[in-house]
Design a protein around this motif. Structure first.
Motif, PDB file in Angstrom:
ATOM      1  N   VAL A 185      41.460  47.332   5.112  1.00  0.00           N
ATOM      2  CA  VAL A 185      42.615  46.387   5.487  1.00  0.00           C
ATOM      3  C   VAL A 185      42.664  45.068   5.287  1.00  0.00           C
ATOM      4  CG1 VAL A 185      43.264  47.992   7.526  1.00  0.00           C
ATOM      5  CG2 VAL A 185      41.718  46.217   7.814  1.00  0.00           C
ATOM      6  N   ALA A 186      41.382  44.829   4.551  1.00  0.00           N
ATOM      7  CA  ALA A 186      41.145  43.244   4.239  1.00  0.00           C
ATOM      8  C   ALA A 186      39.880  43.283   3.141  1.00  0.00           C
ATOM      9  CB  ALA A 186      40.688  42.516   5.238  1.00  0.00           C
ATOM     10  N   HIS A 187      39.810  42.297   2.524  1.00  0.00           N
ATOM     11  CA  HIS A 187      38.884  42.237   1.504  1.00  0.00           C
ATOM     12  C   HIS A 187      38.084  40.864   1.278  1.00  0.00           C
ATOM     13  CE1 HIS A 187      38.193  41.764  -3.255  1.00  0.00           C
ATOM     14  NE2 HIS A 187      37.309  42.462  -2.512  1.00  0.00           N
ATOM     15  N   LEU A 188      36.942  40.918   1.250  1.00  0.00           N
ATOM     16  CA  LEU A 188      36.214  39.472   1.147  1.00  0.00           C
ATOM     17  C   LEU A 188      35.343  39.540  -0.155  1.00  0.00           C
ATOM     18  CD1 LEU A 188      34.571  36.950   1.991  1.00  0.00           C
ATOM     19  CD2 LEU A 188      33.200  38.507   3.475  1.00  0.00           C
ATOM     20  N   ASP A 189      35.691  38.760  -1.117  1.00  0.00           N
ATOM     21  CA  ASP A 189      35.126  38.609  -2.488  1.00  0.00           C
ATOM     22  C   ASP A 189      33.912  37.684  -2.314  1.00  0.00           C
ATOM     23  OD1 ASP A 189      34.204  38.522  -4.897  1.00  0.00           O
ATOM     24  OD2 ASP A 189      36.196  37.987  -5.926  1.00  0.00           O
ATOM     25  N   ILE A 190      32.916  38.082  -2.183  1.00  0.00           N
ATOM     26  CA  ILE A 190      31.626  37.186  -2.064  1.00  0.00           C
ATOM     27  C   ILE A 190      31.399  36.373  -3.287  1.00  0.00           C
ATOM     28  CG2 ILE A 190      28.925  37.318  -1.741  1.00  0.00           C
ATOM     29  CD1 ILE A 190      29.371  39.762  -0.172  1.00  0.00           C
ATOM     30  N   GLY A 191      31.668  36.652  -4.509  1.00  0.00           N
ATOM     31  CA  GLY A 191      31.672  35.702  -5.573  1.00  0.00           C
ATOM     32  C   GLY A 191      32.434  34.561  -5.622  1.00  0.00           C
ATOM     33  N   SER A 192      33.641  34.527  -4.698  1.00  0.00           N
ATOM     34  CA  SER A 192      34.540  33.420  -4.559  1.00  0.00           C
ATOM     35  C   SER A 192      33.953  32.406  -3.983  1.00  0.00           C
ATOM     36  CB  SER A 192      35.572  33.889  -4.072  1.00  0.00           C
ATOM     37  OG  SER A 192      35.505  34.327  -2.601  1.00  0.00           O
ATOM     38  N   TYR A 193      32.532  32.494  -3.272  1.00  0.00           N
ATOM     39  CA  TYR A 193      32.163  31.589  -2.411  1.00  0.00           C
ATOM     40  C   TYR A 193      30.763  31.016  -3.353  1.00  0.00           C
ATOM     41  CZ  TYR A 193      34.977  32.786   1.397  1.00  0.00           C
ATOM     42  OH  TYR A 193      36.036  33.302   2.284  1.00  0.00           O
ATOM     43  N   ASN A 194      30.506  31.487  -4.378  1.00  0.00           N
ATOM     44  CA  ASN A 194      29.537  30.823  -5.376  1.00  0.00           C
ATOM     45  C   ASN A 194      29.492  29.310  -5.185  1.00  0.00           C
ATOM     46  OD1 ASN A 194      28.373  33.449  -5.632  1.00  0.00           O
ATOM     47  ND2 ASN A 194      29.368  33.542  -7.852  1.00  0.00           N
ATOM     48  N   MET A 195      28.248  28.748  -5.085  1.00  0.00           N
ATOM     49  CA  MET A 195      28.254  27.310  -5.423  1.00  0.00           C
ATOM     50  C   MET A 195      27.138  27.223  -6.605  1.00  0.00           C
ATOM     51  SD  MET A 195      30.374  25.598  -3.587  1.00  0.00           S
ATOM     52  CE  MET A 195      29.615  24.325  -3.579  1.00  0.00           C
ATOM     53  N   PRO A 196      27.203  26.717  -7.502  1.00  0.00           N
ATOM     54  CA  PRO A 196      28.481  26.330  -8.300  1.00  0.00           C
ATOM     55  C   PRO A 196      29.249  27.369  -8.438  1.00  0.00           C
ATOM     56  CG  PRO A 196      26.816  26.050  -9.887  1.00  0.00           C
ATOM     57  CD  PRO A 196      26.163  26.495  -8.740  1.00  0.00           C
ATOM     58  N   LYS A 197      30.479  26.968  -8.840  1.00  0.00           N
ATOM     59  CA  LYS A 197      31.615  27.915  -8.722  1.00  0.00           C
ATOM     60  C   LYS A 197      31.323  29.078  -9.857  1.00  0.00           C
ATOM     61  CE  LYS A 197      34.544  27.027  -5.542  1.00  0.00           C
ATOM     62  NZ  LYS A 197      34.821  27.790  -4.288  1.00  0.00           N
ATOM     63  N   GLY A 198      30.861  28.560 -10.977  1.00  0.00           N
ATOM     64  CA  GLY A 198      30.674  29.254 -12.170  1.00  0.00           C
ATOM     65  C   GLY A 198      31.725  30.460 -12.353  1.00  0.00           C
ATOM     66  N   ASP A 199      31.712  31.452 -12.775  1.00  0.00           N
ATOM     67  CA  ASP A 199      32.459  32.579 -13.003  1.00  0.00           C
ATOM     68  C   ASP A 199      33.189  33.359 -11.727  1.00  0.00           C
ATOM     69  OD1 ASP A 199      30.685  34.141 -13.075  1.00  0.00           O
ATOM     70  OD2 ASP A 199      30.556  35.059 -14.874  1.00  0.00           O
ATOM     71  N   GLY A 200      32.433  33.328 -10.861  1.00  0.00           N
ATOM     72  CA  GLY A 200      33.049  33.767  -9.578  1.00  0.00           C
ATOM     73  C   GLY A 200      32.181  35.156  -9.510  1.00  0.00           C
ATOM     74  N   SER A 201      31.262  35.537 -10.574  1.00  0.00           N
ATOM     75  CA  SER A 201      30.705  37.082 -10.195  1.00  0.00           C
ATOM     76  C   SER A 201      29.491  36.966  -9.458  1.00  0.00           C
ATOM     77  CB  SER A 201      30.461  37.564 -11.636  1.00  0.00           C
ATOM     78  OG  SER A 201      29.406  36.755 -12.145  1.00  0.00           O
ATOM     79  N   ASN A 202      29.422  37.812  -8.803  1.00  0.00           N
ATOM     80  CA  ASN A 202      27.997  37.905  -7.715  1.00  0.00           C
ATOM     81  C   ASN A 202      27.529  39.475  -7.549  1.00  0.00           C
ATOM     82  OD1 ASN A 202      26.622  37.885  -5.135  1.00  0.00           O
ATOM     83  ND2 ASN A 202      26.968  35.976  -5.172  1.00  0.00           N
ATOM     84  N   LEU A 203      26.217  39.663  -7.525  1.00  0.00           N
ATOM     85  CA  LEU A 203      25.861  40.863  -7.450  1.00  0.00           C
ATOM     86  C   LEU A 203      26.175  41.546  -6.078  1.00  0.00           C
ATOM     87  CD1 LEU A 203      22.251  40.768  -9.485  1.00  0.00           C
ATOM     88  CD2 LEU A 203      24.466  41.528 -10.243  1.00  0.00           C
ATOM     89  N   LEU A 204      26.295  40.704  -5.109  1.00  0.00           N
ATOM     90  CA  LEU A 204      26.715  41.221  -3.798  1.00  0.00           C
ATOM     91  C   LEU A 204      27.798  41.820  -3.740  1.00  0.00           C
ATOM     92  CD1 LEU A 204      25.210  38.597  -1.295  1.00  0.00           C
ATOM     93  CD2 LEU A 204      24.228  40.793  -1.769  1.00  0.00           C
TER      94      LEU A 204
END
Length: 338
Positions: free
Chosen positions: A164-183
């Protein structure tokens, strides 16, 4: 309703114990507890009161509103102490369930199975995720979601059809980078809700568990009540706390002390409070066909504050305000008189 369930439950428990153990092997305290429960239920019904951990219990009992039963002040079952007494002249049974969803559901189910209960009042403290509210405020939500059922996906995974909802962990990367994250990603799933009013062994898909309507209407009368502002003579809140009825709350086996996740929950689910038990108490009560309400004092900002979490400072004040709201709510309830 509850009285119909009590006798078969106790009889079944008794017969099973005789089959599994000889009478001499059953602890004497268990026999005494069963006798006490039988005697108490003849004098029922009772309101069910449930808190979570010692500071909430301390705040409730310091008010002096709960008057212990003169002959049977408590019953010990499965490591929990069920206290028997009166509040505002109405019969009540109180228990401290312990932290987390499993403890909350187990204690609620045990209370409803064993005692002659007419409804459940769950109360304590919660984290505040709504910037329009303040520490010390009391919230009586209209709905609760269990936000701890996750599908933890791969970085390139897609949401499941039930999510019902979605949390993209990569969008919280610091620094932002390309937004990808192994989690990767987290997809939030609704509950499977079983109810005595539904088809046996067939679950309903449920995200929002609804607080009992008529109890919520009674609670609306409490808005404007006087709440405590000061922790002590030298520490007071900048504004008078307020009581709000009809918002949303969420529960999960997660203590939220993270600003980013706090904001995600508010934006995604439009909840105003977070805790670790309420949804379990609500769902268990509704599943068994009992009215239920939740009253929580806001003790901290769930990570929205700079520096250390303030639960240790303002938790006792929030717990006291929740306890005061419970006492006033019980006054509005008809019946249950001694």
């Amino acid at each position: 309703m509850a009285a119909i369930q009590v006798t078969p439950y106790l009889l079944t428990l008794f017969l099973i114990s005789l089959l599994v153990f000889p009478a001499s092997a059953i602890p004497l305290r268990r026999w005494k507890s069963l006798d006490t429960i039988k005697a108490l239920n003849r004098k029922g019904p009772y309101l069910g009161l449930i808190t979570v951990y010692p500071p909430e219990e301390d705040a409730f009992f310091v008010t002096g509103a709960f008057k212990p039963h003169p002959r049977h002040p408590f019953v010990d079952l499965s490591g929990r102490r069920f206290r028997v007494g009166q509040i505002e002249g109405k019969k009540a049974i109180y228990v401290r369930c312990g932290m987390g969803m499993v403890n909350a559901a187990a204690a609620t189910q045990q209370m409803l199975d064993v005692f002659d209960i007419t409804g459940v009042i769950h109360f304590g403290i919660a984290g505040n995720v709504n910037n329009s509210m303040s520490i010390g405020d009391v919230t009586i939500p209209k709905q609760f979601a269990h936000t701890g059922l996750w599908d933890w996906l791969k970085p390139n995974g897609t949401m499941g059809t039930n999510d019902v909802a979605h949390l993209d962990i990569g969008s919280y990367n610091m620094p932002k980078g390309d937004g990808s994250n192994l989690l990767g990603h987290i997809g939030y799933s609704p509950e499977q809700f079983f109810s005595e009013s539904g088809t046996p062994n067939k679950a309903q898909r449920l995200l929002w568990a609804q607080i009992t309507d008529n109890w919520l209407r009674l609670a609306a009368r409490l808005q404007g009540m006087e709440l405590e502002r000061c922790v002590n003579s030298s520490l007071c809140l900048p504004e008078k706390p307020k009581l709000l009825v009809g918002l949303r709350g969420s529960s999960a086996n997660i203590f939220v002390d993270n600003a980013a996740y706090r904001d995600f929950l508010f934006r995604t689910f439009q909840v105003s409070s977070v805790d670790m038990e309420s949804a379990a108490v609500v769902m268990t009560s509704l599943s068994n066909g009992f009215p239920v309400i939740v009253i929580r004092g806001l003790s901290d900002l769930a990570g929205g504050q700079p520096g250390k979490n303030q639960i240790d400072i303002f938790g006792p004040l929030a717990a006291l305000n929740a306890a005061k709201a419970v006492i006033h709510f019980v006054k509005t309830l008809p019946g249950h008189a001694s």
